[in-house]
Design a protein around this motif. Structure first.
Motif, PDB file in Angstrom:
ATOM      1  N   ASN A  36       0.840  -1.196   0.000  1.00 57.38           N
ATOM      2  CA  ASN A  36       0.000   0.000   0.000  1.00 57.38           C
ATOM      3  C   ASN A  36       0.873   1.244   0.000  1.00 57.38           C
ATOM      4  O   ASN A  36       1.742   1.399   0.837  1.00 57.38           O
ATOM      5  N   ILE A  65     -14.359   7.668   2.737  1.00 53.58           N
ATOM      6  CA  ILE A  65     -14.119   6.239   2.901  1.00 53.58           C
ATOM      7  C   ILE A  65     -14.649   5.795   4.259  1.00 53.58           C
ATOM      8  O   ILE A  65     -14.941   6.614   5.132  1.00 53.58           O
ATOM      9  N   LYS A  68     -13.010   1.076   8.010  1.00 51.42           N
ATOM     10  CA  LYS A  68     -12.322  -0.168   7.682  1.00 51.42           C
ATOM     11  C   LYS A  68     -11.321  -0.007   6.535  1.00 51.42           C
ATOM     12  O   LYS A  68     -10.414  -0.832   6.357  1.00 51.42           O
ATOM     13  N   ASP A  69     -11.477   1.069   5.751  1.00 52.44           N
ATOM     14  CA  ASP A  69     -10.584   1.290   4.619  1.00 52.44           C
ATOM     15  C   ASP A  69      -9.326   2.073   4.996  1.00 52.44           C
ATOM     16  O   ASP A  69      -8.397   2.187   4.196  1.00 52.44           O
ATOM     17  N   ILE A  97      -4.347   3.682   2.812  1.00 48.17           N
ATOM     18  CA  ILE A  97      -5.723   3.199   2.707  1.00 48.17           C
ATOM     19  C   ILE A  97      -5.809   2.098   1.665  1.00 48.17           C
ATOM     20  O   ILE A  97      -4.878   1.866   0.888  1.00 48.17           O
ATOM     21  N   LYS A  98      -6.943   1.457   1.653  1.00 48.03           N
ATOM     22  CA  LYS A  98      -7.224   0.475   0.617  1.00 48.03           C
ATOM     23  C   LYS A  98      -7.713   1.186  -0.647  1.00 48.03           C
ATOM     24  O   LYS A  98      -8.318   2.247  -0.565  1.00 48.03           O
ATOM     25  N   GLU A  99      -7.426   0.626  -1.775  1.00 45.59           N
ATOM     26  CA  GLU A  99      -7.894   1.168  -3.065  1.00 45.59           C
ATOM     27  C   GLU A  99      -7.406   2.603  -3.293  1.00 45.59           C
ATOM     28  O   GLU A  99      -8.173   3.503  -3.640  1.00 45.59           O
TER      29      GLU A  99
END
Length: 566
Positions: A36, A65, A68-69, A97-99
């Protein structure tokens, strides 16, 4: 061996942020693989009393967001917005973060990829060093030049004319209490340089990624973690004493050596090439690489270098006084109803104005909650400086109040004429203070009226060793007096109360910057091959961070030429 050469020398042998904004070319190609990548979110504005959870909520809201992200975040920069009645903290944060790629494409928040801020060591050269590199001076430039070279395996030898920081502190305190000055162990000379007895301000005008390396090393050595993200970071002289000692220990652990009470009395030169340095008029240390990280008070060393043929030029500097106000007043003016808030600490200021005679007056090295101290380095001369500890909790605020001096003011074309100009007014200040290192002082109202002060008002002067009330025009050039008289009301318009009648002015301040510049080329080399002048004393820096960066650059240039020794 150096251990044989050094017999008789004192050896220590145990083992801001408006910076970091250099243009970094980034693109989404970094978002590959499983790792990440962090993204940077700017302009998060929160009330003074916000909680850590409020920062997280602001991140989620701005990036749109879910909790959880959000994997993690760190503060990159924190500043105070005091332009309106209500004060705010403004944050720039780096978040993982995710994505990330999707967020970067769709988010309307002020975001970008976090640049790579890791310090990269240069590729080393192929030439062989006959002798270890020598570094003269343990101020920020010298310490960081030595640290980088030590980290890269060059085992530098560091020479400092003054004492280690613990012994130096004792000598400084004795001077302030008993008026007994030691010319080589004082506020100017000794481990850590002049900055050790200061506020330890880490703000800088330069934009260089090496600044972060400086801050990271300071933190590892014991400085507060907050200096990495605060917009106006400082360490404080109490913590700096520990920090410089720990940096010295690190240099030694990596193979370097640090010698105190080891004054370079001659630079040995043959056929335009440095071949070594003579210490204390008797010990010769061979080296073809010498970094001159001299403080701006190394007047005898400047004279020696000039006589050895090193090219030196005159340089502008400034002269003036230290001015003291109640810190509580500064807090009220700057922070209003938030004055005294524990999250804000002592308020500071930075002021400047142009006067009708074509000269400028400005404040410099402002020390919130600090004291004014004696900073002489020569017998019979008087110099002031400002100092704060980390908590900045003393009664007064003080700052240098300076007027620019130009080489034409020297009335002498000699490269060292600026030094003699400084000495002239330092001598007059010594005499005006009673010839015992007490400093001449005057209340602002009396200074404006051109009469000697007879009594202290509401502001109690903090200068150590002590003050003598008099007329500061006795120890300042007429044009400086005229400029300050015009400037004080102008600066009061910018900071209400600055020209308050009871504010105390203490003279003289002459060491804000070096009066000389040692010529060097783009490779940091002087006209003598192998001699690298760096830092404030050489005329190439203006503070702890910029001097440290200058030292790092010199170390990199040397490393790019030569093979490591270890």
């Amino acid at each position: 061996m150096w251990t044989e050469i050094a017999e008789g020398l004192t050896y220590s042998g145990h083992g801001l942020l408006d910076i970091l904004q250099e243009n970094v070319h980034l693109n989404l190609d970094r978002l590959t693989g499983k790792e990440n990548i962090m993204i940077r979110l700017s302009e998060i504005k929160l009330p003074i009393d916000h909680t850590e959870d409020d920062i997280k909520k602001a991140i989620l809201k701005n990036l749109k967001i879910e909790h959880k992200d959000l994997i993690s975040y760190s503060i990159y920069k924190q500043s105070v917005d005091a332009r309106k009645e209500d004060l705010y903290f403004v944050y720039t944060v780096d978040v993982k973060i995710k994505e990330e790629k999707k967020i970067l494409k769709k988010s309307k928040a002020k975001i970008s990829l976090t640049p790579d801020l890791e310090y990269k060591y240069v590729n080393t050269g192929s030439n062989k060093l006959e002798h270890r590199p020598v570094i003269v001076g343990t101020g920020p430039a010298g310490l960081f030049a030595a640290l980088i070279l030590a980290q890269m395996g060059y085992a530098p030898i560091v020479l400092e004319r003054g004492k280690n920081v613990d012994d130096r502190t004792k000598d400084v305190q004795r001077f302030w209490k008993e008026h007994k000055l030691l010319p080589d162990s004082n506020v100017q000379f000794g481990e850590g340089g002049a900055g050790t007895f200061s506020d330890g301000k880490l703000t800088t005008q330069i934009r260089d990624l090496r600044c972060r390396k400086v801050l990271e090393e300071l933190i590892q050595a014991g400085a507060p973690q907050e200096i990495i993200y605060k917009s106006k970071p400082h360490v404080g002289t109490d913590i700096l004493k520990v920090v410089v000692k720990n940096i010295r220990e690190k240099i030694i652990e990596l193979g370097g050596e640090v010698y105190f009470e080891s004054k370079v009395t001659e630079l040995n030169i043959e056929n335009g090439q440095v071949v070594g340095a003579t210490v204390n008029d008797e010990k010769f240390i061979p080296s073809n690489v010498v970094i001159l990280a001299l403080g701006h008070s190394a007047r005898d060393t400047f004279k020696m270098l000039y006589e050895k043929g090193i090219i030196i030029h005159q340089k502008p500097f400034s002269i003036g006084v230290r001015i003291e106000h109640p810190q509580e007043m500064i807090d009220q003016v700057q922070y209003g109803k938030y004055a005294g808030h524990p999250r804000l600490g002592a308020a500071d200021y930075k002021l400047a104005c142009h006067c009708s005679n074509g000269r400028s007056a400005y404040t410099f090295c402002m020390c919130p909650g600090g004291v004014v101290v004696g900073a002489a380095s020569e017998e019979g001369y008087l110099v002031t400086n400002g100092m704060s500890e980390y908590k900045r909790d003393k009664e007064n605020a003080n700052s240098a109040l300076l007027v620019g001096i130009h080489p034409e003011d020297f009335n002498d074309n000699h490269p060292l004429a600026g030094i003699e100009f400084q000495r002239k007014w330092e001598r007059k200040a010594f005499e005006a203070g009673g010839s015992n290192y007490c400093a001449p002082a005057q209340l602002v109202k009396d200074f404006m009226n051109g009469i000697p002060s007879a009594h202290i008002g509401t502001v109690k002067p903090s200068y150590l060793p002590g003050i003598k009330l008099t007329d500061l025009s006795l120890c300042l050039p007429d044009f400086v007096v005229d400029t300050l008289k015009e400037a004080l009301p102008l600066l009061d318009q910018k900071l209400k109360g600055f020209s308050m009648g009871d504010a105390v002015m203490t003279g003289v301040e002459t060491r804000s910057s070096s009066p000389i510049r040692i010529e060097r080329n783009k490779e940091y080399e002087s006209n003598i091959k192998g001699v690298y002048p760096v830092g404030e004393g050489a005329g190439y820096a203006g503070g702890i961070v910029s001097a440290a960066v200058d030292g790092i650059k010199a170390a990199e240039i040397i490393a790019s030429k030569y093979l490591p020794i270890l």
